[in-house]
Design an enzyme around this catalytic site. Structure first.
Site, PDB file in Angstrom:
ATOM      1  N   ARG A   1      -9.920  -0.966 -10.306  1.00 24.03           N
ATOM      2  CA  ARG A   1      -9.217  -0.289 -11.401  1.00 24.03           C
ATOM      3  C   ARG A   1      -8.210  -1.224 -12.060  1.00 24.03           C
ATOM      4  NH1 ARG A   1      -9.640   3.664  -7.273  1.00 24.03           N
ATOM      5  NH2 ARG A   1     -10.779   5.532  -7.916  1.00 24.03           N
TER       6      ARG A   1
ATOM      7  N   ASP B   1      -7.842  12.037  -5.358  1.00 24.82           N
ATOM      8  CA  ASP B   1      -7.923  11.406  -4.047  1.00 24.82           C
ATOM      9  C   ASP B   1      -7.571  12.414  -2.947  1.00 24.82           C
ATOM     10  OD1 ASP B   1      -7.798   8.171  -4.802  1.00 24.82           O
ATOM     11  OD2 ASP B   1      -6.763   9.474  -6.198  1.00 24.82           O
TER      12      ASP B   1
ATOM     13  N   ARG C   1     -10.453  14.751  -2.411  1.00 21.72           N
ATOM     14  CA  ARG C   1     -11.480  14.088  -1.597  1.00 21.72           C
ATOM     15  C   ARG C   1     -11.054  14.043  -0.124  1.00 21.72           C
ATOM     16  NH1 ARG C   1     -12.112   9.452  -6.107  1.00 21.72           N
ATOM     17  NH2 ARG C   1     -13.971  10.205  -7.172  1.00 21.72           N
TER      18      ARG C   1
ATOM     19  N   HIS D   1      -3.342   5.219  -7.340  1.00 20.10           N
ATOM     20  CA  HIS D   1      -4.677   5.802  -7.449  1.00 20.10           C
ATOM     21  C   HIS D   1      -5.651   4.628  -7.400  1.00 20.10           C
ATOM     22  CE1 HIS D   1      -8.122   8.078  -8.599  1.00 20.10           C
ATOM     23  NE2 HIS D   1      -8.223   7.537  -9.802  1.00 20.10           N
TER      24      HIS D   1
END
Length: 334
Positions: A108, A168, A171, A195
């Site tokens: 990212r 997150d 998950r 993140h």
């Protein structure tokens, strides 16, 4: 006979139609993530007025037309869009998903400067049309781009935040639920920090019905744990990469995550989310970096940040996450 004449013969006009502004949500970017957000908002009847904006006029026109054809099944919600930001005027919430897509194997953080250039064009246009909106940043790298959005917009800190580790954490809970064989909404656990790859699993807070797992399994989340709970966090980090590798992009999970965030803004319910916020002055962090912490969300955006009682290891990892972002962020040009 024109269509207007036919309409006038069918009904008597009493008052002009009024655009539904109470739940007006703009989504910038009609790619996979943007459309994931849009469909989640519409299917769950969170917004009655969804606007899509994209620099690709042909693409956004096609997506709008497709969704408009579905409005008889969506409580007759209004869907509009195009390349013109005047369509977004007076939005309650603006969700930023536009940007360069993350490539297979690309972190990212590797996206940073390319997406900064995109934001330099988008955000001033949003601010001009909706100066009182709440900005929700989804584009990766989410944390750094939330900082960029905050600086460019000039908005107060409560009205600019990133979706951050909310996905997150979802998950995390889903994977923990599989291990404990209970429903995901009955397992409580948070991912904070970046993140991304340096996120922090708060093992000290993982609990089921108030039973804190660390109290009965002190090694949870460590490499010494024979049950390898640490692999759950590793799977959380790897999750997005796996989805991108398999289908080329992420869409549904992030779509429903962001729709839930928007719902709690519009409904002003003061719910807790793991959102990317300015952490300067917290946990020994001095710089204005944006990391995910549990936050209380309402109609004006962020109302409070919950100060977790982190252990020394968790706090150190959060500081390392902040340093990682700052080392990149401090050299950005925007």
């Amino acid at each position: 006979m024109t269509t207007i004449e036919t309409v006038e013969k069918c009904m008597r006009h009493i008052a002009p139609h009024v655009e539904n502004m109470d739940t007006k949500v703009t989504i910038v970017g009609s790619g996979a993530v943007g459309m994931g957000v849009a469909t989640a908002l519409l299917i769950q009847e969170i917004s009655k007025n969804v606007v899509l904006v994209d620099m690709d006029g042909k693409r956004v026109a096609g997506e709008v037309l497709d969704l408009q054809h579905a409005t008889p099944f969506l409580s007759n919600s209004q869907v509009s869009g195009g390349t013109d930001y005047t369509l977004t005027k007076n939005s309650r919430v603006c969700v930023l998903t536009a940007g360069v897509r993350q490539d297979v194997g690309e972190s990212r953080l590797g996206l940073v400067q390319r997406n900064v250039e995109v934001f330099k064009k988008i955000i001033p246009a949003i601010v001009e049309q909706s100066p009182n909106c709440v900005l929700v940043v989804v584009t990766n790298p989410c944390d750094i781009l939330t900082y960029v959005a905050w600086k460019i917009s000039g908005f107060p800190p409560e009205r600019v935040f990133g979706s951050g580790c909310d996905l997150d954490s979802a998950r995390f809970r889903a994977l923990l639920a599989q291990k404990f064989e209970v429903a995901p909404n009955s397992v409580h656990g948070n991912i904070i920090g970046e993140h991304g790859d340096s996120s922090v699993a708060v093992w000290s807070g993982v609990n089921i019905a108030g039973l804190f797992v660390k109290d009965i399994h002190p090694a949870i989340g460590t490499e010494e744990d024979p049950e390898r709970f640490i692999d759950v966090h590793k799977a959380v980090i790897q999750g997005a990469y796996d989805v991108i590798k398999l289908k080329g992009y992420t869409s549904w999970a992030v779509g429903y995550t962001v729709a839930n965030i928007v719902k709690d803004i519009l409904d002003n319910v003061y719910a807790v989310h793991m959102l990317s916020v300015n952490v300067a002055g917290l946990y020994g962090i001095k710089e204005s970096v944006f990391l995910s912490l549990p936050t209380i969300l309402g109609s004006k955006g962020i109302h409070e940040i919950i100060l977790l009682m982190l252990n020394d290891e968790e706090q150190q990892k959060l500081q390392e996450s902040a340093k990682l972002l700052w080392d990149i962020q401090k050299d950005l040009v925007f």
